[in-house]
Design a protein around this motif. Structure first.
Motif, mmCIF file in Angstrom:
data_model
loop_
_atom_site.group_PDB
_atom_site.id
_atom_site.type_symbol
_atom_site.label_atom_id
_atom_site.label_comp_id
_atom_site.label_asym_id
_atom_site.label_seq_id
_atom_site.Cartn_x
_atom_site.Cartn_y
_atom_site.Cartn_z
ATOM 1 N N ALA A 296 32.701 46.485 34.105
ATOM 2 C CA ALA A 296 32.297 45.299 34.227
ATOM 3 C C ALA A 296 31.043 44.971 33.236
ATOM 4 C CB ALA A 296 31.505 45.354 35.598
ATOM 5 N N SER A 297 31.078 43.471 32.676
ATOM 6 C CA SER A 297 30.325 43.474 31.763
ATOM 7 C C SER A 297 29.004 43.100 32.590
ATOM 8 C CB SER A 297 30.815 42.171 31.145
ATOM 9 O OG SER A 297 30.775 40.833 32.044
ATOM 10 N N ARG A 335 29.744 38.869 34.232
ATOM 11 C CA ARG A 335 30.600 37.800 33.739
ATOM 12 C C ARG A 335 32.089 38.089 33.707
ATOM 13 N NH1 ARG A 335 25.686 37.603 30.367
ATOM 14 N NH2 ARG A 335 24.983 35.695 30.361
ATOM 15 N N SER A 336 32.551 39.115 33.515
ATOM 16 C CA SER A 336 33.861 39.509 33.353
ATOM 17 C C SER A 336 34.090 41.078 33.777
ATOM 18 C CB SER A 336 34.217 39.243 31.784
ATOM 19 O OG SER A 336 33.730 40.191 30.918
ATOM 20 N N TYR A 347 46.894 46.432 34.991
ATOM 21 C CA TYR A 347 45.766 46.064 34.325
ATOM 22 C C TYR A 347 45.461 44.673 34.634
ATOM 23 C CZ TYR A 347 42.685 45.718 30.271
ATOM 24 O OH TYR A 347 41.594 45.256 29.615
ATOM 25 N N THR A 348 44.139 44.576 34.887
ATOM 26 C CA THR A 348 43.627 43.081 34.965
ATOM 27 C C THR A 348 42.231 42.993 34.514
ATOM 28 O OG1 THR A 348 44.665 43.136 37.265
ATOM 29 C CG2 THR A 348 43.133 41.422 36.992
ATOM 30 N N TYR A 349 42.062 41.705 34.105
ATOM 31 C CA TYR A 349 40.982 41.198 33.381
ATOM 32 C C TYR A 349 40.733 39.813 34.162
ATOM 33 C CZ TYR A 349 43.866 38.587 30.107
ATOM 34 O OH TYR A 349 44.717 37.814 29.566
ATOM 35 N N GLY A 350 39.379 39.644 34.198
ATOM 36 C CA GLY A 350 38.979 38.283 34.915
ATOM 37 C C GLY A 350 37.471 37.850 34.282
ATOM 38 N N THR A 351 37.419 36.433 34.417
ATOM 39 C CA THR A 351 36.267 35.780 34.045
ATOM 40 C C THR A 351 35.618 34.927 35.110
ATOM 41 O OG1 THR A 351 37.277 35.680 32.162
ATOM 42 C CG2 THR A 351 35.235 34.198 32.370
ATOM 43 N N ASN A 352 34.161 35.009 35.483
ATOM 44 C CA ASN A 352 33.463 34.615 36.299
ATOM 45 C C ASN A 352 33.290 33.150 36.316
ATOM 46 O OD1 ASN A 352 31.698 34.282 38.522
ATOM 47 N ND2 ASN A 352 30.112 35.556 38.085
ATOM 48 N N LEU A 392 34.181 34.091 42.708
ATOM 49 C CA LEU A 392 35.591 33.693 42.133
ATOM 50 C C LEU A 392 35.753 33.775 40.672
ATOM 51 C CD1 LEU A 392 36.092 29.991 43.824
ATOM 52 C CD2 LEU A 392 37.107 32.253 44.395
ATOM 53 N N TYR A 393 37.124 34.603 40.494
ATOM 54 C CA TYR A 393 37.209 34.965 39.008
ATOM 55 C C TYR A 393 38.500 34.543 38.450
ATOM 56 C CZ TYR A 393 33.313 38.128 38.470
ATOM 57 O OH TYR A 393 31.977 38.635 38.872
ATOM 58 N N ASP A 394 38.577 33.987 37.373
ATOM 59 C CA ASP A 394 39.963 33.451 36.943
ATOM 60 C C ASP A 394 40.631 34.997 36.241
ATOM 61 O OD1 ASP A 394 39.918 30.866 37.353
ATOM 62 O OD2 ASP A 394 38.614 30.545 35.683
ATOM 63 N N THR A 395 41.853 35.332 36.547
ATOM 64 C CA THR A 395 42.438 36.450 36.146
ATOM 65 C C THR A 395 43.733 36.377 35.458
ATOM 66 O OG1 THR A 395 43.666 36.997 38.001
ATOM 67 C CG2 THR A 395 41.216 37.742 38.277
ATOM 68 N N ASN A 396 44.142 37.378 34.959
ATOM 69 C CA ASN A 396 45.609 37.295 34.242
ATOM 70 C C ASN A 396 46.626 37.759 35.356
ATOM 71 O OD1 ASN A 396 44.839 39.901 34.530
ATOM 72 N ND2 ASN A 396 46.090 40.736 33.125
ATOM 73 N N THR A 397 46.533 37.847 36.495
ATOM 74 C CA THR A 397 47.390 38.145 37.391
ATOM 75 C C THR A 397 47.786 37.213 38.432
ATOM 76 O OG1 THR A 397 46.031 39.481 38.815
ATOM 77 C CG2 THR A 397 46.977 40.630 37.063
#
Length: 433
Positions: A296-297, A335-336, A347-352, A392-397
Motif C-alpha cells: 500500500a502506498s 492512495r493506491s 493481481y489487482t491495483y486500485g486508486t483511492n 472506494l477504490y477504482d480497480t483494474n478488475t
C-alpha cells in the motif's frame, strides 16, 4: 663539550632570572577568582600558592583574597581590587611598598618587626608605623581608616599630611588635599564593621570569616505552582500508523504532527489536578506498508485532533497525568495499492477516490514541567483509533468502485510548550485597581 657549556650557561641565566622575583609570602584564603600577574603572565591563585615581589594581585567581582607574607604581614583584598607588591626587601633597609590602584584592602603590619611599610594610591602615600588600617581607592579619591596604631596620610599633589593615631578615625584624599581626621560615623566607609559593633576591638574581624548559613526550610510536598486556569500552547512530534488496509496490509509508516492546544485545569487538591483540553494538528502523509504479496502506498495528509479530560498528580513543579476522550481526523488509507489477494485473487491495483473525516477515541499519558509560574513544557503519548470505514477504490478488475475495509489507528508522541493563566492572574486582570 662547548654545546654542554652553552646549555648550562643558558640554564643558569634563566634560573637566575626566575629568582629575580623572590617568593615573599602565600595565599591563606581565597574566594572565587583571584589572580596574580607577573612578567606579562597572569595565573589564577589558590590557597597555599606563593606570591612574589613585583607581582600584581587582583580580585574579580564577588572575589576576595588574604595573603600572609614571610614576616607575618597580613594583606586582605576586597572584591574588584588591584594591588602591586612593588618592593619587599629584607636587607638592611627593611622596606615594604604596596601600590593600590583600585578597590579596597586591609593591612595588618607584622608584629614586633621594625620595618618601614608604605601603601601608595594614585593620589596619596600612606606611611605605616606598626598598625592595622584599611584603604579604598574609588572615583579619584582615597579613603584611609585606622583600626589600631599610627598612619600618616600625605596627598601626592601637595597639601598637608594627616596623622591618624586614634582607632576608628579616617581621612579622605581628593584633588583638594586631605581632610582633617574625623571619627568614623555610621554612614562612612569601613573595610568591616569592627568600628560599628559595640564591644568589638577595632580591626579584629577578618573579612573572610565564615558565615553561618540560614536554617534550611523544611521541604514541602505541596505544589508551589497554581495549575488552575486556562492555558494554550503548541505541540510537535511524530505519529506512527497502527492500522491496516484490506488483506490486511499494515499501515505502519510515520508522519509529522504539529498544531495548537487549548485547555482548562482545576486543582482538586494542592496535588491532584483535573481538567479538559482540545487540540488540532496537521498530519503529513503517512507511509504505507507491505505484507509480502501486496503493498500500500502512503496515506494522504490531513488533520488530527482530540477533545479529552485529564487527571494528574503534581510533584512540586512536575505534573504527571493520564488522559482520554474523543479523537477525530482524516482516514489513514493508502492512495493506491497493488498485489495479489488484496480484494481478489488475481493481481489487482486500485486508486483511492475519497479522504473522509472520521470520529474515534484516544487514550494516553504525559508529563508537564513548569519552568516559571506561567510557562511549562510537556511530553505526551496518545493512542487514537478512528471509526472503521470502507473507502472506494477504482480497480483494474471491476468497472465499479470497490469498497475496502480500513482500520485507521495512530500512535503519537509529541512535545510542546504551554502558557497558563492561573486563577490569580485572571482575578488580577478582572479586578479594577
Amino acid at each position: 663539550m662547548r654545546r654542554l657549556v652553552a646549555a648550562l650557561a643558558v640554564l643558569a641565566f634563566f634560573t637566575s632570572f626566575s629568582r629575580a622575583a623572590p617568593n615573599i609570602g602565600s595565599a591563606t584564603a581565597i574566594e572565587k577568582d583571584v589572580r596574580g600577574e607577573s612578567d606579562g603572565r597572569t595565573a589564577k591563585i589558590g590557597v597555599g600558592d606563593a606570591v612574589y615581589a613585583d607581582e600584581v594581585l587582583s580580585t574579580g567581582a564577588e572575589s576576595r583574597g588574604r595573603f600572609v607574607f614571610d614576616d607575618r604581614t597580613d594583606l586582605q583584598l576586597a572584591p574588584s581590587s588591584r594591588v602591586k607588591l612593588d618592593k619587599f626587601v629584607y636587607s638592611n633597609d627593611k622596606t615594604a611598598v604596596f601600590s593600590a590602584t583600585k578597590g579596597a584592602l586591609r593591612f595588618i603590619s607584622a608584629p614586633a618587626v621594625h620595618k618601614d611599610y608604605e601603601v601608595r594610591t594614585p593620589n596619596a602615600t600612606i606611611g605605616v608605623r606598626g598598625t592595622s588600617f584599611a584603604v579604598r581607592v574609588r572615583l579619584g579619591r582615597t579613603d584611609a581608616v585606622l583600626y589600631d596604631g599610627v598612619i600618616e596620610v600625605c596627598p601626592i599633589g601637595g597639601g598637608a599630611c594627616r596623622t591618624l593615631d586614634t582607632p576608628c578615625t579616617f581621612v579622605t584624599v581628593a584633588n583638594g588635599g586631605a581632610t582633617a581626621p574625623a571619627a568614623l560615623g555610621s554612614g562612612d566607609w569601613s573595610f568591616d564593621d569592627s568600628c560599628k559593633v559595640p564591644g568589638r576591638r577595632a580591626g579584629e574581624t577578618p573579612p573572610l570569616a565564615p558565615t553561618t548559613p540560614p536554617p534550611a526550610t523544611p521541604a514541602s510536598t505541596a505544589s508551589p505552582i497554581d495549575w488552575s486556569g486556562p492555558s494554550f500552547g503548541f505541540d510537535a512530534g511524530t505519529g506512527v500508523g497502527g492500522g491496516e488496509f484490506a488483506d490486511p496490509v499494515p499501515m505502519n509508516g510515520a508522519a509529522f504532527l504539529g498544531g495548537l492546544r487549548f485547555g482548562y485545569s482545576f486543582a482538586l487538591t494542592k496535588e491532584i489536578i483535573a481538567g479538559f483540553e482540545t487540540d488540532a494538528s496537521y498530519r503529513s502523509d503517512l507511509g504505507g506498508g507491505s505484507n509480502g504479496h501486496a503493498q500500500a502506498s502512503s496515506a494522504r495528509g490531513g488533520y488530527f485532533g482530540t477533545a479529552r479530560i485529564r487527571l494528574g498528580y503534581a510533584f512540586d513543579r512536575l505534573l504527571v497525568y493520564g488522559t482520554g476522550g474523543l479523537a477525530y481526523g482524516h482516514i489513514i488509507a493508502p492512495r493506491s495499492f497493488s498485489g495479489y489477494n488484496v480484494i481478489a485473487a488475481p493481481y489487482t491495483y486500485g486508486t483511492n477516490r475519497e479522504n473522509p473525516f472520521l470520529p474515534g477515541w484516544t487514550v494516553g499519558a504525559g508529563a508537564q514541567f513548569a519552568i516559571t509560574d506561567n510557562v511549562s513544557v510537556r511530553a505526551e503519548y496518545l493512542y487514537a483509533k478512528l471509526q472503521h470505514y470502507l473507502p472506494l477504490y477504482d480497480t483494474n478488475t471491476s468497472p465499479l468502485p470497490y469498497a475496502t475495509c480500513t482500520v485507521s489507528a495512530l500512535h503519537s508522541i509529541r512535545v510542546g510548550v504551554n502558557y497558563g493563566f492561573s486563577l490569580k492572574d485572571l482575578l488580577s486582570i478582572a479586578t479594577p485597581r
